[in-house]
Each structure stands twice: as C-alpha cells, then as structure tokens.
Design a protein around this motif. Structure first.
Motif, PDB file in Angstrom:
ATOM      1  N   GLU A 405       0.820  -1.211   0.000  1.00 46.72           N
ATOM      2  CA  GLU A 405       0.000   0.000   0.000  1.00 46.72           C
ATOM      3  C   GLU A 405       0.853   1.260   0.000  1.00 46.72           C
ATOM      4  O   GLU A 405       0.582   2.208  -0.751  1.00 46.72           O
ATOM      5  N   ALA A 406       1.877   1.289   0.834  1.00 55.39           N
ATOM      6  CA  ALA A 406       2.737   2.474   0.911  1.00 55.39           C
ATOM      7  C   ALA A 406       3.399   2.767  -0.427  1.00 55.39           C
ATOM      8  O   ALA A 406       3.590   3.932  -0.800  1.00 55.39           O
ATOM      9  N   GLU A 407       3.754   1.716  -1.148  1.00 51.23           N
ATOM     10  CA  GLU A 407       4.366   1.900  -2.465  1.00 51.23           C
ATOM     11  C   GLU A 407       3.364   2.500  -3.440  1.00 51.23           C
ATOM     12  O   GLU A 407       3.716   3.372  -4.253  1.00 51.23           O
ATOM     13  N   ALA A 408       2.115   2.037  -3.374  1.00 52.90           N
ATOM     14  CA  ALA A 408       1.082   2.581  -4.251  1.00 52.90           C
ATOM     15  C   ALA A 408       0.883   4.073  -4.004  1.00 52.90           C
ATOM     16  O   ALA A 408       0.767   4.868  -4.951  1.00 52.90           O
ATOM     17  N   ILE A 409       0.854   4.465  -2.740  1.00 59.91           N
ATOM     18  CA  ILE A 409       0.699   5.880  -2.404  1.00 59.91           C
ATOM     19  C   ILE A 409       1.896   6.683  -2.893  1.00 59.91           C
ATOM     20  O   ILE A 409       1.748   7.775  -3.462  1.00 59.91           O
ATOM     21  N   MET A 410       3.088   6.130  -2.694  1.00 63.43           N
ATOM     22  CA  MET A 410       4.290   6.817  -3.141  1.00 63.43           C
ATOM     23  C   MET A 410       4.257   7.051  -4.642  1.00 63.43           C
ATOM     24  O   MET A 410       4.533   8.153  -5.130  1.00 63.43           O
ATOM     25  N   LEU A 411       3.882   6.010  -5.400  1.00 67.88           N
ATOM     26  CA  LEU A 411       3.803   6.150  -6.850  1.00 67.88           C
ATOM     27  C   LEU A 411       2.727   7.150  -7.248  1.00 67.88           C
ATOM     28  O   LEU A 411       2.927   7.971  -8.155  1.00 67.88           O
ATOM     29  N   GLY A 412       1.580   7.099  -6.586  1.00 71.77           N
ATOM     30  CA  GLY A 412       0.497   8.017  -6.919  1.00 71.77           C
ATOM     31  C   GLY A 412       0.861   9.473  -6.703  1.00 71.77           C
ATOM     32  O   GLY A 412       0.388  10.362  -7.427  1.00 71.77           O
ATOM     33  N   ASN A 413       1.705   9.733  -5.710  1.00 71.94           N
ATOM     34  CA  ASN A 413       2.111  11.106  -5.413  1.00 71.94           C
ATOM     35  C   ASN A 413       3.406  11.510  -6.101  1.00 71.94           C
ATOM     36  O   ASN A 413       3.795  12.682  -6.033  1.00 71.94           O
ATOM     37  N   ASP A 414       4.056  10.574  -6.786  1.00 70.61           N
ATOM     38  CA  ASP A 414       5.338  10.855  -7.422  1.00 70.61           C
ATOM     39  C   ASP A 414       5.105  11.498  -8.786  1.00 70.61           C
ATOM     40  O   ASP A 414       5.304  10.891  -9.842  1.00 70.61           O
ATOM     41  N   THR A 415       4.649  12.748  -8.754  1.00 66.82           N
ATOM     42  CA  THR A 415       4.339  13.485  -9.968  1.00 66.82           C
ATOM     43  C   THR A 415       4.430  14.973  -9.665  1.00 66.82           C
ATOM     44  O   THR A 415       4.193  15.400  -8.528  1.00 66.82           O
ATOM     45  N   HIS A 416       4.766  15.757 -10.676  1.00 68.46           N
ATOM     46  CA  HIS A 416       4.770  17.206 -10.519  1.00 68.46           C
ATOM     47  C   HIS A 416       3.344  17.752 -10.501  1.00 68.46           C
ATOM     48  O   HIS A 416       3.120  18.884 -10.063  1.00 68.46           O
ATOM     49  N   TYR A 417       2.416  16.962 -11.014  1.00 70.43           N
ATOM     50  CA  TYR A 417       1.017  17.374 -11.084  1.00 70.43           C
ATOM     51  C   TYR A 417       0.271  16.952  -9.819  1.00 70.43           C
ATOM     52  O   TYR A 417       0.838  16.322  -8.935  1.00 70.43           O
ATOM     53  N   GLY A 418      -1.016  17.286  -9.785  1.00 67.75           N
ATOM     54  CA  GLY A 418      -1.846  16.872  -8.664  1.00 67.75           C
ATOM     55  C   GLY A 418      -3.302  17.214  -8.906  1.00 67.75           C
ATOM     56  O   GLY A 418      -3.978  17.764  -8.038  1.00 67.75           O
ATOM     57  N   LEU A 419      -3.812  16.890 -10.106  1.00 63.26           N
ATOM     58  CA  LEU A 419      -5.183  17.269 -10.439  1.00 63.26           C
ATOM     59  C   LEU A 419      -6.193  16.251  -9.946  1.00 63.26           C
ATOM     60  O   LEU A 419      -7.172  16.593  -9.273  1.00 63.26           O
ATOM     61  N   ALA A 420      -5.991  14.965 -10.282  1.00 71.31           N
ATOM     62  CA  ALA A 420      -6.999  13.966  -9.964  1.00 71.31           C
ATOM     63  C   ALA A 420      -6.350  12.596  -9.807  1.00 71.31           C
ATOM     64  O   ALA A 420      -5.234  12.359 -10.292  1.00 71.31           O
ATOM     65  N   ALA A 421      -7.070  11.707  -9.133  1.00 70.43           N
ATOM     66  CA  ALA A 421      -6.594  10.343  -8.931  1.00 70.43           C
ATOM     67  C   ALA A 421      -7.791   9.447  -8.665  1.00 70.43           C
ATOM     68  O   ALA A 421      -8.859   9.916  -8.264  1.00 70.43           O
ATOM     69  N   GLY A 422      -7.597   8.152  -8.878  1.00 70.97           N
ATOM     70  CA  GLY A 422      -8.632   7.165  -8.577  1.00 70.97           C
ATOM     71  C   GLY A 422      -8.056   6.034  -7.752  1.00 70.97           C
ATOM     72  O   GLY A 422      -6.881   5.687  -7.888  1.00 70.97           O
TER      73      GLY A 422
END
Length: 497
Positions: A405-422
């Motif tokens: 789970e922690a890896e999934a969160i890290m990957l999801g936040n590893d971006t310069h953007y931050g508009l949307a996520a699922g």
C-alpha cells in the motif's frame, strides 16, 4: 461564422480589424467545418477597454444579485433550447461523440443553474468585535475585468465554469476560446446577448494564444486572468500577470494515477467493473481530458490478468466519426496533435516500455482522412520514462506495478502534477487511508471521472492554483471588503492636546 462577424466588442459584433480569418477543421474527416474571424491584438485591446468601461462606468457591477441570477437562469433556458445545435457544433469542432457533447451541454446548463442559486443565497458576514456600538461586516464585491481563456478539449463546458461565476459575481469579461475549437463559444456568446447581458459586460475574441496572449495578459486594465491549458503557457501568463500584480487562476492539467488494489477484483463482477472504469477513465474523448487516468498503478498479484483484459477490450473500442452513433470515441483534435501523440508512442518504445495494444492509426480506410488513433497501452513502465511523467493528452495508458500500500501511495504522489486520482479497493479503511494520503485535487474512490458543479475543481502542484466550481469557484471572482461602522459619535481619545 457563416458570413457573420464573430468578435463581440462593447456590444457590437465585428470582424477582425485586419480582416484576418481562420479555417476550423473537422478532425473526423479533415473538412472545413467553418471559417471565423481571427482577432488582431488591437481587437483584444479594444475588448478589454470595453469590459473596463462597462465595469468602471456601467450598471452591471451594482446590479442587484437577484437580477444577475435571473440572467443566469435565462442563459440556462436558452442553452436548453439550443442543446442539439450546440452539441453538433461541439462535435464538429472537437471530434468527440455526439453523446458526449450532449452530456457536456447538460453540464453547462447545470453550472449556470448552480451559480444562479448560490449567488442568490450568499450572504454578507457580520463579525462580533465585542463592542455593541460597532457593526462590523464583510461584504463581497466583483473583482473587476476578467480575461477567461478556455482549452480546446471541452470548449463550452470549461468556458462556462468561468463565465457563470464571473457574471454571478458582477464582473465584466473577455472570453478567448481556443483558436482550434471556437464554434460553440461563438454561438454561446450570442445566447448571452439574447439573454440580455448589457453591452460591454461580455466580450469575445478568438485567435491564437501566441498572437493575442500579450494583449490579453500584459495590461494593468485586467483584474483577473483565468486560464485552463498547459503548464508552459500557464507559467508565461503567471509571469506576465505578476508585472501588474494581476490575480491569476490556473488549471494546468495532470498526470493522473488510477490505483487498483487486488481486493477490488475478488469476483468476476468487480473485475469487469474495474476494467470498465480504467478504460473509461483513460480513453473517453480519446484521452484528451485533463483528468484522464493515464497511469494505471496496479497490484502485482492481479496485474497480468488485468492488463490482458484491458488490452482485449481496448482493441474492441469503436473508434469513429463522432456523428456516427456506433462510435465510442472520436478522433484527436487535429493532425498536429496526433503527431504529438505518435511522438510519445515512439518515445515509449525507445524507453523500453512494452506495447500491448494500439500504438498506431486505425486500418479502416473510411477513417483515413481524420485524425484518428487507436487506444494504446504500455506495460512495464516506471518513473524514469517520460511517457509516465509527462502529460501525453491522448489515448495512452501506462502500467506501473506495486506490492505494498505504501508503495502505491508513493507512486500516486510521485508526480509534478496533482489534479486527480482514482483508487479501487473493497477495504473501506484502506480506501480512506489512501484517498487522504494522495495529493490531488479530486480523488475518486471506486469510481472515476465524475464531478458536480457544487464541488471545487482544481489541482495541487503544477496542476495550477485556485479552484473552479463550488463556492470557491465564485469566490475567485470576488473581493472581500471589511466595513467597520462605528454607530457612536465620540472622540477617539488618542489626541490629548
């Protein structure tokens, strides 16, 4: 459009001052959908001057809120009356399916209805200062002249997110749609005029951003610039506006993760629903959506089966003319944009990603004249690849895998953007943990892509600043004024002489 002048400046429909014209191409077949006026920078300057005069000397900013809200409701009524004609224009302009365009117009109507209701009930705030002889109030006033710049993928919908709250607040404005897709905005402007918008309150120019941008943004006569588009252009607008300390509101796209946990697909029905949502999230409107779920981040234990199912179904998506009722997705907006998408596919291959479907133009000779491209999926992706980090804005899905789970969160936040996520999971506690941990402006849990006019829209990081929709979307167009009223007449007591 159709021989009529297309620029609205100070209540007068005009042609470009230098006679400039632009062909608007139907991306489904390469035909000329219309020819419209191409504004000169002097036209943009004149439009701002008209909006400035209407704000500084006109009645609109002080018009009672009930009258402004009534105007918004009349606009909504006219949009409903002309829904089919506007939908056809949107499809001819953008290539999206007619079904999608109809949904867009319904959403435009909802936005106007929402701000008519919100502005009508918005109240001033009374502040208790502990002195019964003082009345302290915070009131809202229109920010002033607004330049509203909308993108090409949702021309009328994204413009409505700006126009409805700006008018509700009492602002005057200059609209600039994308030069690629101006048709529905031109028609919409005529409806604003028909609804009774006073002369000069609403102005319209269209033309390339490179041509009109300096005139629209490098001026002290504008109080707010609202822009939806790419990071590079947003940065230029912000830097230019800073010279005049002009307020900016920017929505600059995203590179949006769609995280799927293994516990989301424990039975066939859940598996099918998850595949459906991932496909819809990335391939709707051929991926030309700022909030598209272009990054699938999937738990390793289900990844092989899930990606195989995605590839099988993506290959069966019906690509075609948006006016064909059997089409499920249409063309890319232009040949130029298709070339950009093709460059990203070539880049993905060179970076070592595994192409599992698509990656080419369709074979159907009936589609040869249009800017079509097949839904494309790359497996074996990681954060070193530009196709994972950059906004491709086309029908390209990249697949990354995780085990914890922690890896999934890290990957999801590893971006310069931050508009949307699922996030997809059957574990309610995990779902809440993950959606709270993701740094994105909108996060869908076991869903993807939906929004409401009543909830704010915008992003973290390089996805921009400010918010559209919801109460904050109205607040963008308002200034707050504190009024301190001392009801007792007596000396302040400071001067002792």
């Amino acid at each position: 459009m159709d021989g009529e002048p297309d620029l609205l400046i100070g209540g007068s429909w005009q042609s470009a001052c230098d006679g400039g014209r632009r062909d608007i191409v139907n991306p489904a077949d390469g035909s000329i959908a219309a020819t419209v006026d191409e504004a000169h920078p002097d036209d943009a300057t004149a439009a701002i001057a008209a909006a400035r005069a209407a704000f500084d000397h006109g009645a609109w900013p002080a018009t009672p809120v009930a009258e402004r809200c009534a105007l918004l409701d009349r606009v909504a009524d006219l949009l409903a009356r002309d829904k089919e004609a506007l939908s056809l224009l949107e499809t001819r302009d953008t290539g999206k399916t007619l079904a999608e365009s109809r949904i867009d117009i319904d959403d435009v109507i909802s936005v106007f209805r929402y701000y008519a209701r919100l502005a009508a009930v918005q109240a001033d705030r009374v502040v208790d200062v502990g002195d019964p002889e003082v009345i302290s109030r915070v009131v809202r006033e229109p920010i002033g002249v607004c330049v509203l710049i909308a993108p090409w993928n949702y021309p009328l919908l994204q413009m409505s997110w700006k126009v409805a709250p700006a008018l509700a607040a009492g602002c005057t404005l200059v609209m600039k749609p994308s030069e690629v897709t101006p048709l529905s905005t031109i028609a919409f402007t005529r409806l604003l005029e028909e609804a009774g918008t006073p002369a000069g309150v609403v102005n319209l120019v269209q033309g390339s951003g490179a041509r009109l941008g300096p005139a629209l943004t490098d001026t002290a006569d504008v109080d707010l610039i609202s822009f939806t588009g790419g990071v590079a252009t947003g940065r230029v607008i912000a830097e230019t506006a800073a010279k005049h300390v002009t307020k900016v509101a920017l929505e600059l796209g995203g590179k949006n993760p769609h995280i799927v946990f293994a516990d989301a697909v424990t039975n066939d029905a859940d598996f099918d629903a998850s595949v459906d949502h991932v496909l819809t999230g990335v391939f709707l409107h051929s991926g030309q959506v700022c909030s598209a779920g272009t990054r699938l981040i999937i738990e390793e234990s289900i990844a092989d089966d899930f990606v195989a199912a995605l590839a099988d179904r993506a290959a069966r998506i019906r690509v075609g003319d948006g006016l064909d009722p059997t089409s499920e997705t249409g063309p890319l907006v232009s040949e130029q944009h298709r070339a950009k998408v093709e460059d990203y596919v070539a880049l993905g291959l060179s970076e070592g990603a595994t192409l599992v479907c698509g990656g080419r133009r369709p074979d159907d000779p009936a589609l040869a004249k249009g800017s079509f491209y097949l839904p494309t999926i790359f497996d074996g992706c990681d954060r070193s690849m530009r196709i994972v980090t950059e906004e491709t804005f086309g029908p390209i899905l990249t697949v990354e895998r995780f085990t914890e789970e922690a890896e999934a969160i890290m990957l999801g936040n590893d971006t310069h953007y931050g508009l949307a996520a699922g996030v997809r999971t059957s574990d309610a506690a995990r779902g809440e943990r993950v959606v709270r941990a993701l740094r994105h402006g909108t996060v869908w849990l076991n869903d993807f892509g939906y929004y409401t006019a009543a909830a704010e829209w915008g992003g973290y990081g390089k996805s921009g600043n400010g918010r559209e929709l919801g109460p904050a979307g109205l607040a963008e167009y308002q200034e707050l004024k504190h009024i301190w009223h001392n009801t007792a007449t007596r000396p302040a007591g400071w001067f002792k002489g």
